[in-house]
Design a protein around this motif. Structure first.
Motif, PDB file in Angstrom:
ATOM      1  N   THR A  10      12.141 -12.105  13.786  1.00  0.00           N
ATOM      2  CA  THR A  10      11.527 -10.816  14.100  1.00  0.00           C
ATOM      3  C   THR A  10      10.405 -10.511  13.121  1.00  0.00           C
ATOM      4  OG1 THR A  10      13.579  -9.975  15.059  1.00  0.00           O
ATOM      5  CG2 THR A  10      11.958  -8.334  14.359  1.00  0.00           C
ATOM      6  N   ILE A  11      10.639 -10.771  11.850  1.00  0.00           N
ATOM      7  CA  ILE A  11       9.607 -10.546  10.827  1.00  0.00           C
ATOM      8  C   ILE A  11       8.384 -11.416  11.106  1.00  0.00           C
ATOM      9  CG2 ILE A  11       9.064 -10.915   8.379  1.00  0.00           C
ATOM     10  CD1 ILE A  11      12.000  -9.928   7.824  1.00  0.00           C
ATOM     11  N   ALA A  12       8.617 -12.689  11.421  1.00  0.00           N
ATOM     12  CA  ALA A  12       7.502 -13.600  11.718  1.00  0.00           C
ATOM     13  C   ALA A  12       6.693 -13.093  12.910  1.00  0.00           C
ATOM     14  CB  ALA A  12       8.031 -15.000  11.991  1.00  0.00           C
ATOM     15  N   GLU A  13       7.387 -12.592  13.907  1.00  0.00           N
ATOM     16  CA  GLU A  13       6.728 -12.074  15.105  1.00  0.00           C
ATOM     17  C   GLU A  13       5.887 -10.832  14.790  1.00  0.00           C
ATOM     18  OE1 GLU A  13       8.556  -9.613  18.740  1.00  0.00           O
ATOM     19  OE2 GLU A  13       9.338 -11.664  18.586  1.00  0.00           O
ATOM     20  N   ARG A  14       6.382 -10.003  13.903  1.00  0.00           N
ATOM     21  CA  ARG A  14       5.718  -8.728  13.621  1.00  0.00           C
ATOM     22  C   ARG A  14       4.632  -8.820  12.559  1.00  0.00           C
ATOM     23  NH1 ARG A  14      10.921  -4.728  14.172  1.00  0.00           N
ATOM     24  NH2 ARG A  14      11.240  -5.157  16.384  1.00  0.00           N
ATOM     25  N   MET A  15       4.537  -9.926  11.867  1.00  0.00           N
ATOM     26  CA  MET A  15       3.515 -10.076  10.817  1.00  0.00           C
ATOM     27  C   MET A  15       2.112  -9.828  11.351  1.00  0.00           C
ATOM     28  SD  MET A  15       4.293 -10.875   7.680  1.00  0.00           S
ATOM     29  CE  MET A  15       5.521 -11.582   6.648  1.00  0.00           C
ATOM     30  N   ASN A  16       1.868 -10.251  12.587  1.00  0.00           N
ATOM     31  CA  ASN A  16       0.521 -10.138  13.149  1.00  0.00           C
ATOM     32  C   ASN A  16       0.375  -8.985  14.126  1.00  0.00           C
ATOM     33  OD1 ASN A  16      -0.533 -12.415  11.741  1.00  0.00           O
ATOM     34  ND2 ASN A  16       0.689 -13.695  13.104  1.00  0.00           N
ATOM     35  N   ALA A  17       1.364  -8.100  14.140  1.00  0.00           N
ATOM     36  CA  ALA A  17       1.269  -6.908  14.985  1.00  0.00           C
ATOM     37  C   ALA A  17       0.301  -5.923  14.338  1.00  0.00           C
ATOM     38  CB  ALA A  17       2.656  -6.284  15.147  1.00  0.00           C
ATOM     39  N   SER A  18       0.101  -4.838  14.998  1.00  0.00           N
ATOM     40  CA  SER A  18      -0.769  -3.788  14.453  1.00  0.00           C
ATOM     41  C   SER A  18      -0.041  -3.052  13.329  1.00  0.00           C
ATOM     42  CB  SER A  18      -1.148  -2.795  15.543  1.00  0.00           C
ATOM     43  OG  SER A  18      -1.753  -1.652  14.965  1.00  0.00           O
ATOM     44  N   PRO A  19      -0.706  -2.872  12.188  1.00  0.00           N
ATOM     45  CA  PRO A  19      -0.105  -2.084  11.110  1.00  0.00           C
ATOM     46  C   PRO A  19       0.181  -0.638  11.519  1.00  0.00           C
ATOM     47  CG  PRO A  19      -1.950  -3.371  10.277  1.00  0.00           C
ATOM     48  CD  PRO A  19      -1.966  -3.484  11.773  1.00  0.00           C
ATOM     49  N   ASP A  20      -0.427  -0.192  12.613  1.00  0.00           N
ATOM     50  CA  ASP A  20      -0.172   1.162  13.109  1.00  0.00           C
ATOM     51  C   ASP A  20       1.166   1.270  13.829  1.00  0.00           C
ATOM     52  OD1 ASP A  20      -2.654   2.037  12.154  1.00  0.00           O
ATOM     53  OD2 ASP A  20      -3.656   1.522  14.040  1.00  0.00           O
ATOM     54  N   THR A  21       1.687   0.128  14.275  1.00  0.00           N
ATOM     55  CA  THR A  21       2.925   0.154  15.060  1.00  0.00           C
ATOM     56  C   THR A  21       4.072  -0.622  14.433  1.00  0.00           C
ATOM     57  OG1 THR A  21       2.242  -1.772  16.365  1.00  0.00           O
ATOM     58  CG2 THR A  21       1.651   0.415  17.226  1.00  0.00           C
ATOM     59  N   SER A  22       3.815  -1.343  13.349  1.00  0.00           N
ATOM     60  CA  SER A  22       4.846  -2.187  12.750  1.00  0.00           C
ATOM     61  C   SER A  22       4.867  -2.024  11.235  1.00  0.00           C
ATOM     62  CB  SER A  22       4.582  -3.659  13.092  1.00  0.00           C
ATOM     63  OG  SER A  22       5.401  -4.508  12.315  1.00  0.00           O
ATOM     64  N   TYR A  23       6.024  -1.675  10.699  1.00  0.00           N
ATOM     65  CA  TYR A  23       6.192  -1.572   9.247  1.00  0.00           C
ATOM     66  C   TYR A  23       5.935  -2.925   8.591  1.00  0.00           C
ATOM     67  CZ  TYR A  23       8.352  -1.130   4.671  1.00  0.00           C
ATOM     68  OH  TYR A  23       8.579  -1.155   3.316  1.00  0.00           O
ATOM     69  N   VAL A  24       6.428  -3.996   9.197  1.00  0.00           N
ATOM     70  CA  VAL A  24       6.223  -5.336   8.632  1.00  0.00           C
ATOM     71  C   VAL A  24       4.732  -5.640   8.548  1.00  0.00           C
ATOM     72  CG1 VAL A  24       6.554  -7.810   9.026  1.00  0.00           C
ATOM     73  CG2 VAL A  24       8.478  -6.248   9.331  1.00  0.00           C
ATOM     74  N   ALA A  25       4.008  -5.393   9.622  1.00  0.00           N
ATOM     75  CA  ALA A  25       2.563  -5.663   9.636  1.00  0.00           C
ATOM     76  C   ALA A  25       1.841  -4.792   8.615  1.00  0.00           C
ATOM     77  CB  ALA A  25       1.992  -5.431  11.032  1.00  0.00           C
ATOM     78  N   LYS A  26       2.255  -3.534   8.501  1.00  0.00           N
ATOM     79  CA  LYS A  26       1.629  -2.632   7.531  1.00  0.00           C
ATOM     80  C   LYS A  26       1.849  -3.133   6.110  1.00  0.00           C
ATOM     81  CE  LYS A  26       1.449   2.231   6.276  1.00  0.00           C
ATOM     82  NZ  LYS A  26       1.922   3.579   6.598  1.00  0.00           N
ATOM     83  N   LEU A  27       3.081  -3.536   5.814  1.00  0.00           N
ATOM     84  CA  LEU A  27       3.396  -4.056   4.484  1.00  0.00           C
ATOM     85  C   LEU A  27       2.638  -5.359   4.229  1.00  0.00           C
ATOM     86  CD1 LEU A  27       5.118  -3.541   1.967  1.00  0.00           C
ATOM     87  CD2 LEU A  27       6.997  -4.744   3.102  1.00  0.00           C
ATOM     88  N   TYR A  28       2.630  -6.245   5.212  1.00  0.00           N
ATOM     89  CA  TYR A  28       1.942  -7.534   5.090  1.00  0.00           C
ATOM     90  C   TYR A  28       0.446  -7.326   4.855  1.00  0.00           C
ATOM     91  CZ  TYR A  28       0.436 -12.289   6.284  1.00  0.00           C
ATOM     92  OH  TYR A  28      -0.129 -13.541   6.267  1.00  0.00           O
ATOM     93  N   SER A  29      -0.133  -6.327   5.499  1.00  0.00           N
ATOM     94  CA  SER A  29      -1.570  -6.079   5.352  1.00  0.00           C
ATOM     95  C   SER A  29      -1.928  -5.639   3.935  1.00  0.00           C
ATOM     96  CB  SER A  29      -2.047  -5.026   6.362  1.00  0.00           C
ATOM     97  OG  SER A  29      -1.590  -3.734   6.004  1.00  0.00           O
ATOM     98  N   LYS A  30      -0.956  -5.152   3.190  1.00  0.00           N
ATOM     99  CA  LYS A  30      -1.194  -4.716   1.812  1.00  0.00           C
ATOM    100  C   LYS A  30      -1.121  -5.862   0.813  1.00  0.00           C
ATOM    101  CE  LYS A  30       0.252  -0.011   2.695  1.00  0.00           C
ATOM    102  NZ  LYS A  30       1.156   1.078   2.329  1.00  0.00           N
ATOM    103  N   GLY A  31      -0.667  -7.036   1.262  1.00  0.00           N
ATOM    104  CA  GLY A  31      -0.681  -8.217   0.415  1.00  0.00           C
ATOM    105  C   GLY A  31       0.614  -8.490  -0.324  1.00  0.00           C
ATOM    106  N   THR A  32       0.636  -9.662  -0.904  1.00  0.00           N
ATOM    107  CA  THR A  32       1.833 -10.157  -1.582  1.00  0.00           C
ATOM    108  C   THR A  32       2.270  -9.265  -2.736  1.00  0.00           C
ATOM    109  OG1 THR A  32       1.300 -12.426  -0.967  1.00  0.00           O
ATOM    110  CG2 THR A  32       2.821 -12.141  -2.799  1.00  0.00           C
ATOM    111  N   SER A  33       1.330  -8.741  -3.486  1.00  0.00           N
ATOM    112  CA  SER A  33       1.695  -7.899  -4.630  1.00  0.00           C
ATOM    113  C   SER A  33       2.495  -6.685  -4.196  1.00  0.00           C
ATOM    114  CB  SER A  33       0.457  -7.449  -5.394  1.00  0.00           C
ATOM    115  OG  SER A  33      -0.172  -8.548  -5.994  1.00  0.00           O
ATOM    116  N   LYS A  34       2.085  -6.046  -3.116  1.00  0.00           N
ATOM    117  CA  LYS A  34       2.792  -4.865  -2.615  1.00  0.00           C
ATOM    118  C   LYS A  34       4.173  -5.254  -2.085  1.00  0.00           C
ATOM    119  CE  LYS A  34       3.407  -0.592  -1.483  1.00  0.00           C
ATOM    120  NZ  LYS A  34       3.679   0.409  -2.512  1.00  0.00           N
ATOM    121  N   ILE A  35       4.238  -6.372  -1.378  1.00  0.00           N
ATOM    122  CA  ILE A  35       5.530  -6.827  -0.858  1.00  0.00           C
ATOM    123  C   ILE A  35       6.468  -7.134  -2.021  1.00  0.00           C
ATOM    124  CG2 ILE A  35       6.736  -8.543   0.538  1.00  0.00           C
ATOM    125  CD1 ILE A  35       4.014  -8.961   2.026  1.00  0.00           C
ATOM    126  N   ALA A  36       5.967  -7.826  -3.024  1.00  0.00           N
ATOM    127  CA  ALA A  36       6.785  -8.154  -4.193  1.00  0.00           C
ATOM    128  C   ALA A  36       7.233  -6.892  -4.918  1.00  0.00           C
ATOM    129  CB  ALA A  36       6.011  -9.067  -5.142  1.00  0.00           C
TER     130      ALA A  36
END
Length: 104
Positions: A10-36
């Motif tokens: 599910t996470i892999a699928e949502r990585m490329n979704a719109s950051p407006d509709t997916s928490y995973v995509a929003k977090l991913y768009s902020k980069g590795t430092s934010k995720i870490a």
């Protein structure tokens, strides 16, 4: 393990979704430092929950930690299978011996 594998997919699928509709995509768009950073925050919350002795809270915070760890692993191209393979490699090895075998 099926739950973690489904979550990883599910996470892999949502990585490329719109950051407006997916928490995973929003977090991913902020980069590795934010995720870490989120992984660190969740780990701290797990520690706090453990110290309170409230098991429901510990379970909830642990779920948050696993989720964010899987997001970080996905962002870095490390699969759950990679992590499980490393755990398999360590099986039967004393934790002290394993730690001593690491390079400094």
């Amino acid at each position: 393990m099926d739950t973690l594998k489904r979550l990883e997919a599910t996470i892999a699928e949502r990585m490329n979704a719109s950051p407006d509709t997916s928490y995973v995509a929003k977090l991913y768009s902020k980069g590795t430092s934010k995720i870490a950073q989120k992984v660190g925050e969740e780990a701290t919350e797990v520690v706090i929950a453990a110290m309170t002795g409230i098991n429901d809270e510990l379970a909830s915070e642990s779920a948050d930690l696993l989720f964010h760890l899987l997001v970080l692993l996905q962002a870095q191209g490390v699969s759950l299978e990679d992590v499980l393979a490393e755990l398999d490699r360590r099986e039967g090895l004393s934790g002290l011996d394993e730690k001593a075998s690491r390079s400094v």
